[in-house]
Design an enzyme around this catalytic site. Structure first.
Site, PDB file in Angstrom:
ATOM      1  N   GLN A 262       0.819  -1.205   0.000  1.00  7.93           N
ATOM      2  CA  GLN A 262       0.000   0.000   0.000  1.00  7.93           C
ATOM      3  C   GLN A 262       0.853   1.256   0.000  1.00  7.93           C
ATOM      4  O   GLN A 262       0.478   2.262  -0.610  1.00  7.93           O
ATOM      5  CB  GLN A 262      -0.937  -0.003   1.214  1.00  7.93           C
ATOM      6  CG  GLN A 262      -1.976  -1.095   1.149  1.00  7.93           C
ATOM      7  CD  GLN A 262      -2.689  -1.138  -0.190  1.00  7.93           C
ATOM      8  OE1 GLN A 262      -3.412  -0.214  -0.551  1.00  7.93           O
ATOM      9  NE2 GLN A 262      -2.486  -2.206  -0.939  1.00  7.93           N
ATOM     10  N   HIS A 265       1.639   3.048  -3.328  1.00  5.70           N
ATOM     11  CA  HIS A 265       0.646   3.824  -4.079  1.00  5.70           C
ATOM     12  C   HIS A 265       1.038   5.290  -4.165  1.00  5.70           C
ATOM     13  O   HIS A 265       1.026   5.879  -5.239  1.00  5.70           O
ATOM     14  CB  HIS A 265      -0.731   3.693  -3.435  1.00  5.70           C
ATOM     15  CG  HIS A 265      -1.479   2.468  -3.866  1.00  5.70           C
ATOM     16  ND1 HIS A 265      -1.915   2.288  -5.156  1.00  5.70           N
ATOM     17  CD2 HIS A 265      -1.871   1.373  -3.182  1.00  5.70           C
ATOM     18  CE1 HIS A 265      -2.543   1.131  -5.251  1.00  5.70           C
ATOM     19  NE2 HIS A 265      -2.518   0.549  -4.069  1.00  5.70           N
ATOM     20  N   GLU A 330      -8.969   0.898   5.611  1.00  2.00           N
ATOM     21  CA  GLU A 330      -9.427   0.443   4.292  1.00  2.00           C
ATOM     22  C   GLU A 330      -9.183  -1.060   4.147  1.00  2.00           C
ATOM     23  O   GLU A 330     -10.086  -1.825   3.811  1.00  2.00           O
ATOM     24  CB  GLU A 330      -8.666   1.221   3.211  1.00  2.00           C
ATOM     25  CG  GLU A 330      -9.036   0.830   1.798  1.00  2.00           C
ATOM     26  CD  GLU A 330      -8.165   1.512   0.768  1.00  2.00           C
ATOM     27  OE1 GLU A 330      -8.579   1.544  -0.404  1.00  2.00           O
ATOM     28  OE2 GLU A 330      -7.058   2.003   1.116  1.00  2.00           O
ATOM     29  N   HIS A 331      -7.933  -1.492   4.385  1.00  2.00           N
ATOM     30  CA  HIS A 331      -7.566  -2.912   4.326  1.00  2.00           C
ATOM     31  C   HIS A 331      -7.064  -3.357   5.701  1.00  2.00           C
ATOM     32  O   HIS A 331      -6.204  -2.697   6.280  1.00  2.00           O
ATOM     33  CB  HIS A 331      -6.427  -3.146   3.315  1.00  2.00           C
ATOM     34  CG  HIS A 331      -6.687  -2.586   1.953  1.00  2.00           C
ATOM     35  ND1 HIS A 331      -6.191  -1.362   1.544  1.00  2.00           N
ATOM     36  CD2 HIS A 331      -7.374  -3.092   0.893  1.00  2.00           C
ATOM     37  CE1 HIS A 331      -6.553  -1.137   0.293  1.00  2.00           C
ATOM     38  NE2 HIS A 331      -7.285  -2.156  -0.116  1.00  2.00           N
ATOM     39  N   ASP A 364      -6.961  -6.915  -4.217  1.00  2.00           N
ATOM     40  CA  ASP A 364      -6.868  -5.850  -5.218  1.00  2.00           C
ATOM     41  C   ASP A 364      -7.164  -6.351  -6.627  1.00  2.00           C
ATOM     42  O   ASP A 364      -7.653  -5.585  -7.464  1.00  2.00           O
ATOM     43  CB  ASP A 364      -5.462  -5.237  -5.200  1.00  2.00           C
ATOM     44  CG  ASP A 364      -5.331  -4.111  -4.194  1.00  2.00           C
ATOM     45  OD1 ASP A 364      -6.365  -3.698  -3.633  1.00  2.00           O
ATOM     46  OD2 ASP A 364      -4.200  -3.635  -3.975  1.00  2.00           O
ATOM     47  N   HIS A 423     -52.164  18.305   4.298  1.00  2.00           N
ATOM     48  CA  HIS A 423     -51.836  16.886   4.467  1.00  2.00           C
ATOM     49  C   HIS A 423     -52.991  16.175   5.174  1.00  2.00           C
ATOM     50  O   HIS A 423     -53.420  15.082   4.771  1.00  2.00           O
ATOM     51  CB  HIS A 423     -50.559  16.718   5.307  1.00  2.00           C
ATOM     52  CG  HIS A 423     -49.288  16.928   4.557  1.00  2.00           C
ATOM     53  ND1 HIS A 423     -48.916  18.152   4.066  1.00  2.00           N
ATOM     54  CD2 HIS A 423     -48.302  16.050   4.214  1.00  2.00           C
ATOM     55  CE1 HIS A 423     -47.749  18.039   3.471  1.00  2.00           C
ATOM     56  NE2 HIS A 423     -47.347  16.768   3.530  1.00  2.00           N
TER      57      HIS A 423
END
Length: 434
Positions: A262, A265, A330-331, A364, A423
């Site tokens: 990761q 990235h 996230e992971h 992934d 109403h």
């Protein structure tokens, strides 16, 4: 030496250090936002002409019209046919696994009838048209095509429009092949804020879509924020994150490489290890030092580890799971013995990778579940991209004559209490007088 942070949950300043580690400033760059606003306004006003102008300027191409920027279907099929047998087999297997997984997700319409004949339910229908943004040039991700396009098609989306920039005319054959496999309907070689504007508002040639999905740079993210409400969007994702919980029984170089996976990235990516074994943490640190220099993207990995990485000693795995739920990564890798047991302790994570053989990278590309995941702690309230993101739900209400008598009185009473007499009268008109 990599100056990756090391500290313990027992340190007196642990809470402060953890908060500092997790802090991420997601504020918009004002100059980016101004530029994006101008581009989108221009695209909205001039349509195709503006898209062509910006594409020629930013991507270094020489398109005379937007027709020059749309790829015929046979170009996609040729890209698929031109792959090596190894690449094609890998892409096809990944696509098959992603499709099989998402085919289990569709939400079904349902309804039930009450004793008085009233029918209540929910109708699930797909979106008519979706736009898929795919990064181009060097940052080309065929896996993103599969992960976004396949659930859309499984959901029954009528038309899928892909936009992908091709800087200096550079096309990635794997991206185009993935589009062919996933069933993308039309592909335009445009990118940036101009592509988002074209999808959101439509031009003379690019159709207006109902939702835009897919990753992009800061200009794309700012454009998605700006058009949200005109169209739906998947999310505005932050930097990638991985949190590894390890009991000290996994090969340390496996964990080091998982952290790298990761961190490579970008420099803002986050990679954290939680472990109760101090000696094992040291072995992971040594593996990082040994393996990092040989990594092709070491100039990205190193600052990511130094800025937002950490090796944290915890009291035990129970505490590790508690901290993981606070982080909501996230992971999340559970590289531990009896991983299934510890997986039950996790409430907040985009994806949970259970057991030492389950590397995040499999998720992934080819495991099957979607790799578009909530970041920056949003896994506390958000979910991975799925078929449900390409469907919408309409409530069904059919009130019988007899039920209108009882429900009408309830509605009228509550409407009068809210000061909305029309109403109330609307309901009362249907109440029969005896």
């Amino acid at each position: 030496m990599t100056a990756i942070k090391r500290f313990s949950s027992r340190d007196p300043d642990f809470e402060t250090r953890l908060e500092a580690l997790l802090a991420f400033e997601n504020a918009q760059d004002e100059s980016v936002d101004r530029a994006v606003a101008e581009i989108i306004a221009d695209v909205r006003a001039r349509g195709d002409a503006a898209v062509v102008d910006y594409t020629n300027r930013f991507d270094g191409v020489k398109a005379a019209s937007i027709a020059d920027l749309e790829l015929p279907k046979d170009v996609l099929e040729s890209a698929l046919a031109g792959l090596s047998s190894v690449e094609r087999e890998a892409l096809e297997m990944a696509a098959t696994r992603v499709r099989i997984y998402h085919e289990r997700q569709p939400l079904q319409s349902w309804q039930y009838e009450e004793a008085d004949g009233t029918v209540l339910g929910q109708r699930v229908t797909p979106l008519d048209r979706v736009g898929l943004y795919v990064p181009g040039g060097k940052a080309s991700y065929p896996s993103s095509v599969l992960m976004n396009a396949i659930p859309a098609k499984v959901a029954g989306v009528g038309e899928l429009i892909m936009v992908v920039p091709t800087p200096r005319g550079e096309r990635n054959p794997l991206v185009l092949a993935a589009a062919a496999l996933a069933g993308v309907d039309r592909v335009f070689c445009i990118g940036g804020a101009q592509a988002i504007g074209a999808l959101a508002y439509g031009t003379q040639t690019v159709p207006k879509v109902d939702k835009i999905v897919g990753p992009g740079n800061a200009y794309v993210a700012a454009a998605k924020r700006r058009v949200f409400g005109v169209v739906g969007i998947d999310m505005v994702a932050g930097p990638s994150e991985i949190l590894v919980i390890c009991d000290g029984n996994t090969d340390p170089k496996w964990v080091a490489m998982d952290l790298f996976s990761q961190a490579e990235h970008d420099e803002l990516a986050q990679a954290i290890l939680l472990c109760p074994d101090a000696a094992y943490i040291e072995r992971v640190a040594q593996a990082i030092e040994r393996l990092l220099p040989a990594m092709p993207r070491h100039k990205v990995i190193r600052p990511a580890l130094e800025n937002r990485g950490a090796l944290i000693k915890v009291k035990d795995l129970e505490e590790a799971c508690s901290i993981a739920n606070r982080i909501a990564p996230e992971h999340l890798e559970l590289s531990v013995l009896d991983a299934e047991h510890w997986a039950q302790k996790i409430k907040h994570a985009g994806a949970i990778f259970i057991g030492p053989y389950t590397s995040e990278s499999l998720g992934d590309y080819c495991a099957g579940p979607n790799h578009v995941l909530p970041t920056s702690g949003s896994a506390r309230f958000s979910s991975p991209l799925g078929v449900y993101d390409f469907q919408k739900r309409s409530s069904l209400i059919r009130v019988s004559r007899s039920a209108s008598q009882t429900l009408g009185k309830i509605a009228a009473t509550l409407a009068q209490g809210e000061g909305l007499p029309a109403h109330a009268r609307s309901a009362e008109y249907r109440i029969e007088k005896y």
